[in-house]
Design a protein around this motif. Structure first.
Motif, short mmCIF file in Angstrom:
data_model
loop_
_atom_site.label_atom_id
_atom_site.label_comp_id
_atom_site.label_asym_id
_atom_site.label_seq_id
_atom_site.Cartn_x
_atom_site.Cartn_y
_atom_site.Cartn_z
N UNK A 238 -3.23 9.60 -9.12
CA UNK A 238 -4.45 9.06 -9.73
C UNK A 238 -4.10 7.91 -10.69
N UNK A 239 -3.02 8.06 -11.46
CA UNK A 239 -2.59 6.99 -12.37
C UNK A 239 -2.17 5.75 -11.60
N UNK A 240 -1.50 5.93 -10.47
CA UNK A 240 -1.10 4.79 -9.64
C UNK A 240 -2.33 4.09 -9.06
N UNK A 241 -3.34 4.87 -8.69
CA UNK A 241 -4.59 4.28 -8.20
C UNK A 241 -5.30 3.53 -9.32
N UNK A 242 -5.42 4.15 -10.47
CA UNK A 242 -6.12 3.53 -11.60
C UNK A 242 -5.42 2.25 -12.07
N UNK A 243 -4.10 2.21 -11.96
CA UNK A 243 -3.33 1.02 -12.38
C UNK A 243 -3.36 -0.08 -11.32
N UNK A 244 -3.94 0.20 -10.16
CA UNK A 244 -4.00 -0.80 -9.10
C UNK A 244 -2.74 -0.90 -8.27
N UNK A 245 -1.79 0.01 -8.48
CA UNK A 245 -0.57 0.01 -7.65
C UNK A 245 -0.93 0.43 -6.23
N UNK A 246 -1.73 1.48 -6.11
CA UNK A 246 -2.27 1.88 -4.80
C UNK A 246 -3.63 1.21 -4.69
N UNK A 247 -3.73 0.24 -3.78
CA UNK A 247 -4.98 -0.51 -3.62
C UNK A 247 -5.98 0.23 -2.75
N UNK A 248 -5.48 0.83 -1.67
CA UNK A 248 -6.37 1.53 -0.74
C UNK A 248 -5.54 2.39 0.20
N UNK A 249 -6.23 3.23 0.95
CA UNK A 249 -5.60 4.04 1.98
C UNK A 249 -6.21 3.60 3.32
N UNK A 250 -5.44 3.69 4.39
CA UNK A 250 -5.99 3.27 5.67
C UNK A 250 -5.16 3.75 6.84
N UNK A 251 -5.66 3.47 8.02
CA UNK A 251 -5.00 3.85 9.26
C UNK A 251 -4.35 2.64 9.90
N UNK A 252 -3.19 2.82 10.47
CA UNK A 252 -2.53 1.77 11.25
C UNK A 252 -3.06 1.88 12.67
#
Length: 152
Positions: free
Chosen positions: A41-55
């Motif tokens: 959650x901290x990585x998401x809030x900090x913008x490190x994780x931008x999104x999740x998706x499928x290849x």
């Protein structure tokens, strides 16, 4: 946010499989499930994780033509550049776009059904944009490395 070794490991696992369960991910990086959830959650809030998706496999989607297109603009008129950027962002055929230094102003990665569809992309879309002066196409023969995780 400072990224430490454990964060990099966690990000590497998520980039390999973002559907991994919280419990499995926690076990993989040696953390409790609740501590892991807070860290993600901290990585998401900090913008490190931008999104999740499928290849998605382009061939399985019927997209067998891939090209890198080097685009030169007529002149660097801010209004025309903005119009170009909006059109590119809205195009379903353009998968990636980079503004770069060098002889071309932009580099596009384009996926189409086939060569005929790519010609339509050029004639009915790209060459109709007022800012576009020219475009050089490099057809992708084979992808050797694609979407490599960046966390390691």
């Amino acid at each position: 946010m400072e990224i430490d070794k454990r964060d990099r490991q966690l990000l590497s696992f998520l980039q390999a499989d973002c559907r991994i369960s919280n419990a499995d991910l926690a076990a993989s990086v040696g953390m409790s499930a609740s501590a892991l959830w807070r860290r993600v959650r901290a990585l998401e809030d900090a913008g490190v994780i931008e999104r999740y998706g499928a290849m998605v496999n382009p061939l399985a989607m019927g997209l067998s033509f891939e090209a890198i297109v080097h685009v030169q603009l007529v002149r660097h008129d801010p209004e025309k550049i903005t119009e170009f950027e909006r059109a590119i962002a809205d195009s379903q055929d353009v998968q990636e776009c980079y503004a770069t230094t060098g002889s071309a102003d932009f580099h596009l990665r384009v996926l189409c059904r086939d060569l005929a569809a790519y010609n339509e992309f050029l004639d009915d879309f790209l060459f109709r944009l007022p800012a576009v002066s020219s475009a050089q196409t490099n057809v992708v023969l084979k992808a050797l490395k694609r979407n490599r995780p960046t966390a390691t």
